[in-house]
Each structure stands twice: as structure tokens, then as C-alpha cells.
Design a protein around this motif. Structure first.
Motif, PDB file in Angstrom:
ATOM      1  N   GLY A 163       3.600   1.081 -10.742  1.00  0.00           N
ATOM      2  CA  GLY A 163       2.639   0.313 -11.317  1.00  0.00           C
ATOM      3  C   GLY A 163       1.560   0.160 -10.214  1.00  0.00           C
ATOM      4  O   GLY A 163       1.970  -0.303  -8.955  1.00  0.00           O
ATOM      5  N   ILE A 164       0.192   0.066 -10.526  1.00  0.00           N
ATOM      6  CA  ILE A 164      -0.858  -0.026  -9.646  1.00  0.00           C
ATOM      7  C   ILE A 164      -1.820  -1.064 -10.036  1.00  0.00           C
ATOM      8  O   ILE A 164      -2.229  -1.166 -11.100  1.00  0.00           O
ATOM      9  N   ALA A 165      -2.019  -1.891  -9.165  1.00  0.00           N
ATOM     10  CA  ALA A 165      -2.902  -3.085  -9.412  1.00  0.00           C
ATOM     11  C   ALA A 165      -4.185  -2.949  -8.532  1.00  0.00           C
ATOM     12  O   ALA A 165      -4.196  -2.508  -7.598  1.00  0.00           O
ATOM     13  N   ALA A 166      -5.470  -3.680  -9.046  1.00  0.00           N
ATOM     14  CA  ALA A 166      -6.508  -3.796  -8.349  1.00  0.00           C
ATOM     15  C   ALA A 166      -7.129  -5.116  -8.900  1.00  0.00           C
ATOM     16  O   ALA A 166      -6.759  -5.658  -9.989  1.00  0.00           O
TER      17      ALA A 166
ATOM     18  N   GLU B 140       0.969  -1.232  -0.061  1.00  0.00           N
ATOM     19  CA  GLU B 140       0.067   0.074   0.029  1.00  0.00           C
ATOM     20  C   GLU B 140       0.886   1.294   0.115  1.00  0.00           C
ATOM     21  O   GLU B 140       1.892   1.177   0.919  1.00  0.00           O
ATOM     22  N   VAL B 141       0.472   2.360  -0.818  1.00  0.00           N
ATOM     23  CA  VAL B 141       1.518   3.530  -0.693  1.00  0.00           C
ATOM     24  C   VAL B 141       0.319   4.808  -0.718  1.00  0.00           C
ATOM     25  O   VAL B 141      -1.014   4.622  -0.694  1.00  0.00           O
ATOM     26  N   ALA B 142       0.749   5.809  -0.329  1.00  0.00           N
ATOM     27  CA  ALA B 142       0.059   6.896  -0.006  1.00  0.00           C
ATOM     28  C   ALA B 142      -0.648   7.637  -1.524  1.00  0.00           C
ATOM     29  O   ALA B 142      -0.017   7.401  -2.318  1.00  0.00           O
ATOM     30  N   PRO B 143      -2.051   7.923  -1.226  1.00  0.00           N
ATOM     31  CA  PRO B 143      -2.836   8.356  -2.653  1.00  0.00           C
ATOM     32  C   PRO B 143      -1.654   9.318  -3.412  1.00  0.00           C
ATOM     33  O   PRO B 143      -1.540   9.049  -4.821  1.00  0.00           O
ATOM     34  N   GLU B 144      -1.119  10.198  -2.804  1.00  0.00           N
ATOM     35  CA  GLU B 144      -0.115  11.017  -3.634  1.00  0.00           C
ATOM     36  C   GLU B 144       1.204  10.245  -4.246  1.00  0.00           C
ATOM     37  O   GLU B 144       1.945  10.827  -5.321  1.00  0.00           O
ATOM     38  N   ALA B 145       1.524   9.090  -4.056  1.00  0.00           N
ATOM     39  CA  ALA B 145       2.665   8.378  -4.350  1.00  0.00           C
ATOM     40  C   ALA B 145       2.261   7.493  -5.664  1.00  0.00           C
ATOM     41  O   ALA B 145       3.180   6.808  -6.267  1.00  0.00           O
ATOM     42  N   VAL B 146       0.896   7.170  -6.120  1.00  0.00           N
ATOM     43  CA  VAL B 146       0.657   6.194  -6.841  1.00  0.00           C
ATOM     44  C   VAL B 146       1.214   6.441  -8.305  1.00  0.00           C
ATOM     45  O   VAL B 146       1.649   5.370  -9.034  1.00  0.00           O
TER      46      VAL B 146
ATOM     47  N   PRO C 186      -1.752   8.930 -12.905  1.00  0.00           N
ATOM     48  CA  PRO C 186      -1.926  10.262 -12.281  1.00  0.00           C
ATOM     49  C   PRO C 186      -2.819  10.019 -11.011  1.00  0.00           C
ATOM     50  O   PRO C 186      -3.465   9.147 -11.025  1.00  0.00           O
ATOM     51  N   ALA C 187      -2.353  10.686  -9.988  1.00  0.00           N
ATOM     52  CA  ALA C 187      -2.901  10.551  -8.705  1.00  0.00           C
ATOM     53  C   ALA C 187      -4.354  11.064  -8.969  1.00  0.00           C
ATOM     54  O   ALA C 187      -4.764  11.765  -9.901  1.00  0.00           O
TER      55      ALA C 187
END
Ligand code: G1P
Length: 289
Positions: free
Chosen positions: A171-174, A161-167, A195-196
Motif C-alpha cells: 500500500g502506498i501513501a502520500a 520508504e521503498v525503492a521505486p520498483e518495489a511500490v 503499478p510502478a
């Protein structure tokens, strides 16, 4: 199920964030206390049972190979001087794994770098270690992923998990959390550095992947994406849709050695494991806070 014996470490980058330190030495050779960062990665691979490590290199990266090569003159000198502890440290670097290298001819992206290992991987499942991601974990992070691969037969990547501003740095997964094990997620969406505000979650991909060799088929069809580079994340998104891909919220502490603060924190973390050194660091911190 095929036992995992091979790993790929993409290390062809120029290390511009650490200039001028990286003008004449590879960034992967910057030390974490007394070991270059790449050694921590190869040690993690060896601790996971990896026998062959394929390092993807480029121009100016020969020190990476020298580091894992025997150095008879140095060994003889240490032996003559009776410096056994140091001699063992030096000998250990040559015994960790069989190191082979492939040169990435052009900086076309992480996905392209992995594709360079296709012939050497030769149809086996394998692990990718991104050398900027130093992970202190027991069992090692890659071992945790290999365990999931062995249980499920599917490709697996590490999530955090990362802070929302770090996304936008990851690479972001769901996907869907597995009811029987809420550490595991069946990934259905993967986006490289969204982008955030547009990210599908705040679960970031961290640099450990256990991959089916079929990833090479997807990589060879992947067109340049974010940053006009061939992205591993884009090939993984297609692998996820067609064959399944699991995200593992591994346990452990991850340090981004590609970032100045992360690099310094990694040094502090590994210094903490050396009691005499750590006492001096703590004294300095107490005096200078
Ligand atoms: C790479 C990957 C990214 C991943 C990150 C982890 O990005 O492309 O998906 O989240 O490593 O460190 P890089 O940091 O090399 O730009």
C-alpha cells in the motif's frame, strides 16, 4: 482518550510462498531462531501494553493457539529435570497476553479478515499487526504509533520508504508532512499495490496500524479491490478523507518474513542478539563468502 488494550493479528493466509514447509504447519509458526514468528509479534504487542490479542485464523491454524496455551506435561517434565531457563521460556508464552481467535470463513482479503474482529473489538481503538512484518525497534514500532495516536487522537499507520520498483508490493501513501514533526504525514492518498510509475510516492505502508473502531464502518462498505479482495487500504483511504489518518515514518528495521530472503535475514538479525550463536554464524559466513 481510550487506552489501547486490544490487537488484531490476521493470520488466516495459506503461506503458499513457503510451500512445502507450510503444507502442514502455519507459516506464522516458522521459527525466527527459537521463537515462532507469531511469538515475536505477540511479544511486541505485550511490550506495547496490549492485553488481548485477537488472532484471525482459518483451517489448519490450531498450532497458533496451542503455542500460547499452557502445556502442563511439558512444564512438569522441565521442572523435574531442573531445566529452569527453558521452563521460564515456555511459561512466558502463556503469560504474554490473552489470546482469542476468530475464524475467517472465506479468504476474502485483509480488510475482511480485520472486519471479522469487529464484535470482539467492541468499539475500542486497537492495533493491527501483520505477522509477516517483523520489526526490530526500540521502542517497538507499534508503541511509536500508539504514542502518535495518544498525541493526535487520530488513526496512525507505519510508513517506510521503498525503492521505486518495489511500490507494487505495498500500500502506498502520500500527503502533507507535518511542519512540527517531519516524521508525520497527514495522509490524503492511499493506493493498494499501484503499478510502478503510477504510485503517488515511494512511502510504503508497513504492517502496523492504530485504528479507530470507525474503520469497521468503512470496511463493511468496502467492495473488493486489488486482487478481487476486500482491501484494508481501500477502507483506510476513506477513513483518511473523512476523519484524518497519520503516517508515521517509524524508526527500526523491518523484515518481510513472508519472503524467503526477508525470512532468512530476520533469522540473521535475531541470531545476532545471541553472542554464542552469532559467533558460529559469523565464522561460517567468513569461511563461505
Ligand atoms: C499488506 C497490505 C499492504 C501493506 C503490506 C505490508 O499486503 O495490503 O497495503 O503495504 O501488507 O507488508 P500483503 O503483503 O499482505 O499482500
Amino acid at each position: 482518550m481510550t487506552r489501547i488494550r486490544k490487537a488484531v493479528i490476521p493470520a488466516a493466509g495459506l503461506g503458499t510462498r513457503f510451500l512445502p514447509a507450510t503444507k502442514a504447519i502455519p507459516k506464522e509458526m516458522l521459527p525466527i531462531v527459537n521463537r515462532p514468528a507469531i511469538q515475536l509479534i505477540v511479544e511486541e504487542a505485550a511490550a506495547c501494553g496490549i492485553e488481548q490479542v485477537i488472532i484471525i485464523t482459518g483451517r489448519g491454524k490450531t498450532e497458533l493457539v496451542d503455542h500460547f496455551d499452557a502445556h502442563p506435561q511439558l512444564e512438569d517434565t522441565l521442572r523435574r529435570q531442573g531445566k529452569d531457563a527453558l521452563l521460564n521460556e515456555v511459561l512466558r508464552t502463556t503469560d504474554l497476553a490473552r489470546i482469542v481467535t476468530v475464524r475467517q470463513q472465506r479468504p476474502l482479503g485483509l480488510g475482511h479478515a480485520i472486519l471479522c474482529a469487529r464484535d470482539l473489538i467492541d468499539g475500542e481503538p486497537f492495533v493491527v499487526f501483520l505477522p509477516d512484518d517483523l520489526i526490530d525497534a526500540d521502542p517497538p514500532a507499534a508503541r511509536q504509533l500508539i504514542d502518535v495516536y495518544e498525541r493526535t487522537g487520530k488513526s496512525v499507520l507505519a510508513l517506510m520508504e521503498v525503492a521505486p520498483e518495489a511500490v507494487s508490493s505495498y500500500g502506498i501513501a502520500a500527503g502533507q508532512t507535518r511542519p512540527e514533526d517531519d516524521r508525520l504525514i497527514d495522509i490524503d492518498t492511499l493506493v493498494e499495490k499501484p503499478p510502478a510509475g503510477e504510485a503517488p510516492s515511494n512511502l510504503a505502508v508497513v504492517g502496523r496500524y492504530v485504528l479507530s473502531p470507525r474503520i469497521f464502518d468503512y470496511l463493511s462498505q468496502t467492495r473488493p479491490g486489488r486482487g478481487d479482495e476486500i482491501q484494508l487500504t481501500d477502507a483506510l483511504a476513506r477513513l483518511a478523507l473523512n476523519e484524518g489518518l497519520i503516517g508515521d515514518r517509524f524508526t527500526g528495521s523491518r523484515y518481510d518474513a513472508g519472503d524467503m530472503a526477508g525470512y532468512l535475514l530476520a533469522n540473521l538479525n535475531w541470531a545476532r542478539k545471541e553472542p554464542r550463536l552469532w559467533r558460529k554464524v559469523k565464522r561460517w559466513l567468513a569461511e563461505n563468502e
